[in-house]
Design a protein around this motif. Structure first.
Motif, mmCIF file in Angstrom:
data_model
loop_
_atom_site.group_PDB
_atom_site.id
_atom_site.type_symbol
_atom_site.label_atom_id
_atom_site.label_comp_id
_atom_site.label_asym_id
_atom_site.label_seq_id
_atom_site.Cartn_x
_atom_site.Cartn_y
_atom_site.Cartn_z
ATOM 1 N N GLY A 1 53.508 39.046 59.381
ATOM 2 C CA GLY A 1 53.494 40.482 60.355
ATOM 3 C C GLY A 1 51.920 39.772 60.817
ATOM 4 N N GLY A 2 51.002 38.669 61.209
ATOM 5 C CA GLY A 2 49.480 38.734 61.091
ATOM 6 C C GLY A 2 49.183 39.931 60.258
ATOM 7 N N GLN A 3 49.087 40.494 59.046
ATOM 8 C CA GLN A 3 48.214 41.165 59.249
ATOM 9 C C GLN A 3 47.831 41.303 58.089
ATOM 10 N N GLU A 4 47.183 40.159 57.522
ATOM 11 C CA GLU A 4 46.514 41.093 56.249
ATOM 12 C C GLU A 4 45.735 41.892 56.511
ATOM 13 N N LEU A 5 45.872 42.607 55.005
ATOM 14 C CA LEU A 5 45.395 43.615 54.096
ATOM 15 C C LEU A 5 45.257 43.779 53.040
ATOM 16 N N PRO A 6 43.818 44.089 51.871
ATOM 17 C CA PRO A 6 43.878 43.909 50.755
ATOM 18 C C PRO A 6 44.857 46.039 50.615
ATOM 19 N N ASN A 7 45.543 45.714 49.144
ATOM 20 C CA ASN A 7 46.162 46.993 49.197
ATOM 21 C C ASN A 7 45.171 48.102 49.311
ATOM 22 N N ILE A 8 44.152 48.008 49.302
ATOM 23 C CA ILE A 8 43.165 49.353 49.238
ATOM 24 C C ILE A 8 43.397 50.058 50.586
ATOM 25 N N GLU A 9 43.200 48.632 51.338
ATOM 26 C CA GLU A 9 43.111 49.182 52.618
ATOM 27 C C GLU A 9 44.523 49.579 53.354
ATOM 28 N N VAL A 10 45.227 49.350 52.363
ATOM 29 C CA VAL A 10 46.959 50.133 52.609
ATOM 30 C C VAL A 10 47.013 51.143 52.480
ATOM 31 N N VAL A 11 46.580 51.367 51.275
ATOM 32 C CA VAL A 11 46.614 52.732 51.068
ATOM 33 C C VAL A 11 45.522 53.769 50.776
ATOM 34 N N ASP A 12 44.723 53.767 51.954
ATOM 35 C CA ASP A 12 43.780 54.457 52.305
ATOM 36 C C ASP A 12 44.826 54.904 53.877
ATOM 37 N N ARG A 13 44.703 53.850 54.290
ATOM 38 C CA ARG A 13 45.346 54.269 55.631
ATOM 39 C C ARG A 13 47.489 55.183 56.045
ATOM 40 N N ILE A 14 47.670 54.927 54.225
ATOM 41 C CA ILE A 14 48.605 56.084 53.671
ATOM 42 C C ILE A 14 48.235 57.537 54.097
ATOM 43 N N SER B 1 50.056 31.771 44.871
ATOM 44 C CA SER B 1 49.028 32.566 45.107
ATOM 45 C C SER B 1 47.803 32.073 45.806
ATOM 46 N N LEU B 2 46.343 32.603 47.064
ATOM 47 C CA LEU B 2 45.482 32.230 48.046
ATOM 48 C C LEU B 2 44.603 32.435 47.156
ATOM 49 N N LYS B 3 43.252 31.486 47.752
ATOM 50 C CA LYS B 3 42.068 32.007 47.464
ATOM 51 C C LYS B 3 41.395 33.104 48.687
ATOM 52 N N LEU B 4 40.675 33.524 48.451
ATOM 53 C CA LEU B 4 39.893 33.422 49.893
ATOM 54 C C LEU B 4 40.520 32.881 51.143
ATOM 55 N N ASP B 5 39.702 31.598 51.006
ATOM 56 C CA ASP B 5 39.340 30.951 51.595
ATOM 57 C C ASP B 5 40.240 29.836 51.952
ATOM 58 N N ASP B 6 41.155 30.113 51.913
ATOM 59 C CA ASP B 6 42.741 28.727 51.555
ATOM 60 C C ASP B 6 42.862 29.199 52.901
ATOM 61 N N PRO B 7 43.343 27.973 53.221
ATOM 62 C CA PRO B 7 44.517 28.143 54.715
ATOM 63 C C PRO B 7 45.761 29.154 54.397
ATOM 64 N N TYR C 1 47.075 49.099 41.142
ATOM 65 C CA TYR C 1 46.290 48.276 40.640
ATOM 66 C C TYR C 1 45.019 47.221 40.523
ATOM 67 N N GLY C 2 44.803 47.116 39.428
ATOM 68 C CA GLY C 2 42.920 46.355 39.491
ATOM 69 C C GLY C 2 42.310 47.543 40.349
ATOM 70 N N ASP C 3 41.845 46.141 41.108
ATOM 71 C CA ASP C 3 40.676 46.885 42.100
ATOM 72 C C ASP C 3 41.208 46.583 43.391
ATOM 73 N N GLY C 4 42.496 46.970 43.225
ATOM 74 C CA GLY C 4 42.564 46.838 44.401
ATOM 75 C C GLY C 4 43.063 45.978 46.476
ATOM 76 N N ARG C 5 42.144 44.872 45.420
ATOM 77 C CA ARG C 5 41.931 44.158 46.312
ATOM 78 C C ARG C 5 42.808 42.905 47.103
ATOM 79 N N ASN C 6 44.065 42.646 46.148
ATOM 80 C CA ASN C 6 44.674 41.593 45.965
ATOM 81 C C ASN C 6 45.106 41.390 47.851
ATOM 82 N N ILE C 7 45.392 40.905 48.547
ATOM 83 C CA ILE C 7 45.706 40.633 49.753
ATOM 84 C C ILE C 7 46.924 40.314 50.262
#
Length: 351
Positions: free
Chosen positions: A249-262, A136-142, A213-219
Motif C-alpha cells: 500500500g506504500g503507507q508505512e505507519l507505526p501502530n500508535i499512529e494508526v490508533v491515533d488516526r482512528i 521482521s525489518l529493522k528501521l533502516d532495512d530495505p 501492544y508494547g509501546d505501539g511503535r511496530n510499523i
C-alpha cells in the motif's frame, strides 16, 4: 470468459475480491467455497446473486476435485487461510491444517484435474500470501522484495511460508500454472472485528479500551483491500506463471499512529453527525470526551515483528500495479462503511 473458484470467498479479502471481480468481469462465472468458520460470513457476498456459493473445506480433496471437474473451473484464487497471528500463538494446529494441508489438497486436485485429466487445458492457480513470511525489518532495512529470504516468526507466517513453497514446487515439479502475491496489512469493509482497525472502531463506539501492544511503535505497511484486489487481478491476467509479486500500500505507519488516526476519525465523525451520540451513547465523544482516552498499553505480543514494508517495484513494472489510496482516504471510507453497516458486524461481537 473464465470460470473462477474463489476459496475463502466469504472471508474478508476473499469476499472483497468476489465483489471486485463480479463488478469488473460480469461475463465470468464465479464460484465460492468457504467452510464458514468464525471469520467466514455468508452475508458478505449475499448480495451477489450470480455468485454461486458452496460450503465446504479445502482439505476435502475429493470435493475439490469434484468442483474443479464438474464446474469446469479454469482459475483458482486461493484465499482460504487462518490468518490471525494471536490465534496462531495460542492454537497453531488449525493454521497447519488449513494453510498447509488445505493448500496441498487444492494443489493435488488442480494437478489431477488440469494436468492429468485435462492435458493442455489453460488454467491458473493463484495463491494469496502475506509479507509476514519474510520476517521482521529493522528501521533502516530495505523493504521486502520478492527475492527477500523467508524468515517467518509466528506459527501463522510459518504456515503461509510452507504453503508458498508448495505452490512453487507444484509449478516447478509438475508444470502447474501458478502465480503468488504477498501482500501487506489489509484493511477495509467486511473485515472480521479481531484485527486492529475494525476492532478499535467498534471498541471506540462502545467505550471499550483500545489495547496497544508494547509501546505501539511496530510499523506496518497498510493496504486498502480494494487496492489488493486490483493487484491480484493484475497478477492473474498479466502475471508470468511461476512468478511472485509483492502487493503493498506504500503507507508505512507505526501502530500508535494508526490508533491515533482512528481516535481522531471517530471524534470528527461524531462532531459531524450528532445522531451518532444517540446510537452509541457509550462512545467518549457522545459524552464530550476524546476517544483517545480509551488508549491503554498492554504487554507486547510474543515474537512481535517490528516492521513490515513492501517494495512493489516488480508489480508496478511488470503488472502496472500502483496503490490508489492514501491511508487517510482509505480509513475515512472504512470508518464510514462500519458506521453504515452495523447490521453486518453487530452479530459478530459480544457486548
Amino acid at each position: 470468459m473464465a470460470n473462477l473458484l474463489v476459496t475463502g470467498g466469504a472471508g474478508f479479502i476473499g469476499g472483497n475480491f468476489v465483489h471486485f471481480w463480479c463488478r469488473r468481469h460480469p461475463e465470468d462465472t464465479v464460484h465460492v467455497i468457504d467452510s464458514l468458520t468464525y471469520a467466514g460470513n455468508r452475508s458478505t457476498i449475499a448480495d451477489l446473486p450470480d455468485c454461486q456459493f458452496h460450503q465446504g473445506d479445502i482439505r476435502d480433496n475429493a470435493l475439490m476435485e469434484q468442483l474443479l471437474r464438474d464446474l469446469d473451473i479454469d482459475t483458482v484464487v486461493n484465499f482460504a487461510a487462518e490468518s490471525h497471528v494471536d490465534r496462531s500463538i495460542s492454537g497453531p494446529d488449525a493454521f497447519i491444517d488449513t494453510n498447509i494441508l488445505g493448500t496441498h489438497s487444492l494443489l493435488k486436485a488442480a494437478r489431477k484435474v488440469w494436468l492429468e485429466e485435462g492435458v493442455g487445458k489453460a488454467h491458473r492457480f493463484h495463491h494469496v500470501s502475506t509479507d509476514e513470511v519474510y520476517g521482521s525489518l529493522k528501521l533502516d532495512d530495505p523493504a521486502f522484495r520478492e527475492t527477500t529470504q523467508y524468515r517467518p516468526n509466528s506459527p501463522y507466517s510459518a504456515s503461509k511460508a510452507a504453503s508458498d513453497h508448495l505452490v512453487r514446487a507444484y509449478h516447478h515439479t509438475y508444470g502447474l500454472e501458478v502465480t503468488t502475491t504477498n501482500c501487506s496489512n489489509n484493511y477495509g469493509p467486511y473485515q472480521y472485528p479481531e484485527k486492529l482497525i475494525p476492532l478499535f472502531i467498534i471498541n471506540a463506539l462502545h467505550g471499550r479500551g483500545l489495547p496497544i501492544y508494547g509501546d505501539g511503535r511496530n510499523i506496518r505497511d497498510w493496504l486498502h483491500v480494494e487496492d489488493h484486489c486490483r493487484g491480484i487481478e493484475a497478477a492473474i491476467l498479466a502475471g508470468v506463471s511461476g512468478e511472485v509479486y509483492n502487493i503493498g500500500g506504500g503507507q508505512e505507519l507505526p501502530n500508535i499512529e494508526v490508533v491515533d488516526r482512528i481516535c481522531a476519525g471517530v471524534d470528527e465523525i461524531f462532531e459531524e453527525n450528532e445522531k451518532l451520540a444517540e446510537r452509541f451513547p457509550n462512545a467518549p465523544p457522545a459524552m464530550n470526551q476524546p476517544t483517545s482516552s480509551l488508549k491503554t498499553f498492554v504487554e507486547d505480543r510474543k515474537g512481535h515483528d517490528h516492521r513490515y514494508a513492501i517494495d512493489e517495484t516488480k508489480a508496478r513494472d511488470e503488472l502496472g500495479y500502483t496503490p490508489s489510496r492514501t491511508f487517510s482516504e482509505g480509513f475515512s471510507a472504512t470508518l464510514r462503511w462500519y458506521l453504515s453497516n452495523e447490521g453486518w458486524w453487530r452479530p459478530l461481537i459480544k457486548i
